[in-house]
Design a protein around this motif. Structure first.
Motif, PDB file in Angstrom:
ATOM      1  N   PHE A   1       5.681  13.612   0.224  1.00 49.64           N
ATOM      2  CA  PHE A   1       5.178  12.237   0.308  1.00 49.64           C
ATOM      3  C   PHE A   1       6.268  11.227  -0.035  1.00 49.64           C
ATOM      4  CE2 PHE A   1       1.097  14.468  -0.170  1.00 49.64           C
ATOM      5  CZ  PHE A   1       0.380  13.872   0.870  1.00 49.64           C
ATOM      6  N   LEU A   2       7.136  11.574  -0.992  1.00 47.45           N
ATOM      7  CA  LEU A   2       8.260  10.687  -1.307  1.00 47.45           C
ATOM      8  C   LEU A   2       9.206  10.563  -0.121  1.00 47.45           C
ATOM      9  CD1 LEU A   2       9.852   9.033  -3.400  1.00 47.45           C
ATOM     10  CD2 LEU A   2      10.965  11.159  -4.093  1.00 47.45           C
ATOM     11  N   GLY A   3       9.454  11.679   0.569  1.00 49.63           N
ATOM     12  CA  GLY A   3      10.303  11.630   1.760  1.00 49.63           C
ATOM     13  C   GLY A   3       9.729  10.747   2.851  1.00 49.63           C
ATOM     14  N   PHE A   4       8.414  10.870   3.092  1.00 48.90           N
ATOM     15  CA  PHE A   4       7.786  10.030   4.111  1.00 48.90           C
ATOM     16  C   PHE A   4       7.746   8.564   3.686  1.00 48.90           C
ATOM     17  CE2 PHE A   4       5.865  14.093   5.592  1.00 48.90           C
ATOM     18  CZ  PHE A   4       6.309  14.020   6.905  1.00 48.90           C
ATOM     19  N   GLY A   5       7.550   8.323   2.382  1.00 54.06           N
ATOM     20  CA  GLY A   5       7.574   6.935   1.909  1.00 54.06           C
ATOM     21  C   GLY A   5       8.946   6.300   2.063  1.00 54.06           C
TER      22      GLY A   5
ATOM     23  N   PRO B   1       0.809  -1.229   0.000  1.00 54.82           N
ATOM     24  CA  PRO B   1       0.000   0.000   0.000  1.00 54.82           C
ATOM     25  C   PRO B   1       0.840   1.275   0.000  1.00 54.82           C
ATOM     26  CG  PRO B   1      -0.155  -1.112   2.123  1.00 54.82           C
ATOM     27  CD  PRO B   1       0.499  -2.056   1.181  1.00 54.82           C
ATOM     28  N   VAL B   2       1.992   1.253   0.660  1.00 52.21           N
ATOM     29  CA  VAL B   2       2.863   2.439   0.658  1.00 52.21           C
ATOM     30  C   VAL B   2       3.391   2.700  -0.749  1.00 52.21           C
ATOM     31  CG1 VAL B   2       4.980   3.435   1.579  1.00 52.21           C
ATOM     32  CG2 VAL B   2       3.496   2.124   3.077  1.00 52.21           C
ATOM     33  N   ALA B   3       3.854   1.645  -1.421  1.00 50.74           N
ATOM     34  CA  ALA B   3       4.348   1.800  -2.793  1.00 50.74           C
ATOM     35  C   ALA B   3       3.225   2.224  -3.729  1.00 50.74           C
ATOM     36  CB  ALA B   3       4.978   0.494  -3.266  1.00 50.74           C
ATOM     37  N   ALA B   4       2.009   1.674  -3.532  1.00 52.06           N
ATOM     38  CA  ALA B   4       0.875   2.061  -4.374  1.00 52.06           C
ATOM     39  C   ALA B   4       0.509   3.527  -4.158  1.00 52.06           C
ATOM     40  CB  ALA B   4      -0.323   1.167  -4.069  1.00 52.06           C
ATOM     41  N   LEU B   5       0.546   3.982  -2.906  1.00 57.65           N
ATOM     42  CA  LEU B   5       0.245   5.383  -2.617  1.00 57.65           C
ATOM     43  C   LEU B   5       1.261   6.318  -3.269  1.00 57.65           C
ATOM     44  CD1 LEU B   5      -1.614   7.304  -1.042  1.00 57.65           C
ATOM     45  CD2 LEU B   5      -0.068   7.078   0.900  1.00 57.65           C
ATOM     46  N   LEU B   6       2.546   5.963  -3.184  1.00 55.16           N
ATOM     47  CA  LEU B   6       3.578   6.772  -3.848  1.00 55.16           C
ATOM     48  C   LEU B   6       3.388   6.770  -5.366  1.00 55.16           C
ATOM     49  CD1 LEU B   6       6.812   5.829  -1.846  1.00 55.16           C
ATOM     50  CD2 LEU B   6       5.520   7.958  -1.753  1.00 55.16           C
ATOM     51  N   GLY B   7       2.988   5.626  -5.915  1.00 54.00           N
ATOM     52  CA  GLY B   7       2.733   5.559  -7.349  1.00 54.00           C
ATOM     53  C   GLY B   7       1.575   6.452  -7.774  1.00 54.00           C
TER      54      GLY B   7
END
Length: 199
Positions: free
Chosen positions: A164-168, A128-134
């Motif tokens: 958001f990329l930093g938090f991911g 889900p984290v990777a999907a959110l970043l995508g």
């Protein structure tokens, strides 16, 4: 006949001495070559050991940098501000987040390179984290103002892809760097302590 016999004996003795001397020279040369080979092999082994020691020390150094950047991040984010700038909170915190996260991720990757192995802890929470970043990446790519969507400046600094990329990346850094409950406890203690000081 006697003189001829003695001359033959002398010739045989001379030939035997020459053969013996040649054999001695051959043995000495073999010994020298053996010593040189052993010396070269010893130097090669010592150089390999030094190289292995250098790689091990470098891996430990990069691991320390990665963990230090992570601890500094969770402690300094609630406290960090610069009153001399126009935006004293949001932009400064985002800059600190991006710098420390990228330093931690780069050190983590450098550690893997020096160790010669790729270690990634798989977990279903990564999806889900990777999907959110995508989703945020695609939204930024097709945005009507890509510059503002990516950097957030001069709009709201917190609503941008870079944050958001930093938090991911921070999530992935924590998931890959924290090895036991003790490290997780130190991180949570740092967040609580810095949050209490900020309040």
């Amino acid at each position: 006949k006697r003189i001829r016999f003695l001359s033959e004996i002398n010739g045989s003795i001379v030939k035997w001495r020459k053969t013996r001397q040649r054999d001695k020279n051959l043995i000495n040369n073999c010994r020298k070559l053996s010593k040189a080979s052993v010396s070269r092999w010893s130097k090669h082994c010592n150089g390999y050991k030094s190289y292995k020691s250098y790689k091990m020390k470098s891996a430990i150094l990069f691991d320390t940098i990665s963990k230090t950047s992570l601890y500094l991040l969770v402690i300094l984010i609630p406290l960090w501000f610069l009153p001399v700038t126009q935006n004293i909170l949001e932009y400064q915190k985002q800059a600190l987040l991006v710098v420390l996260v990228f330093a931690g991720v780069a050190s983590r990757l450098a550690k893997m390179v020096y160790e010669g192995k790729l270690v990634f802890r798989a977990n279903w929470l990564h999806l889900p984290v990777a999907a959110l970043l995508g989703v945020f990446g695609v939204s930024t790519l097709f945005s009507s103002w890509q510059y503002g969507s990516f950097w957030g400046w001069p709009l709201h600094v917190s609503d941008n892809f870079l944050a958001f990329l930093g938090f991911g990346l921070l999530y992935f850094l924590i998931s890959q760097s924290v090895k036991d409950v003790r490290h997780l406890f130190f991180l949570l203690a740092g967040v609580v302590l810095s949050g209490a000081l900020a309040v």
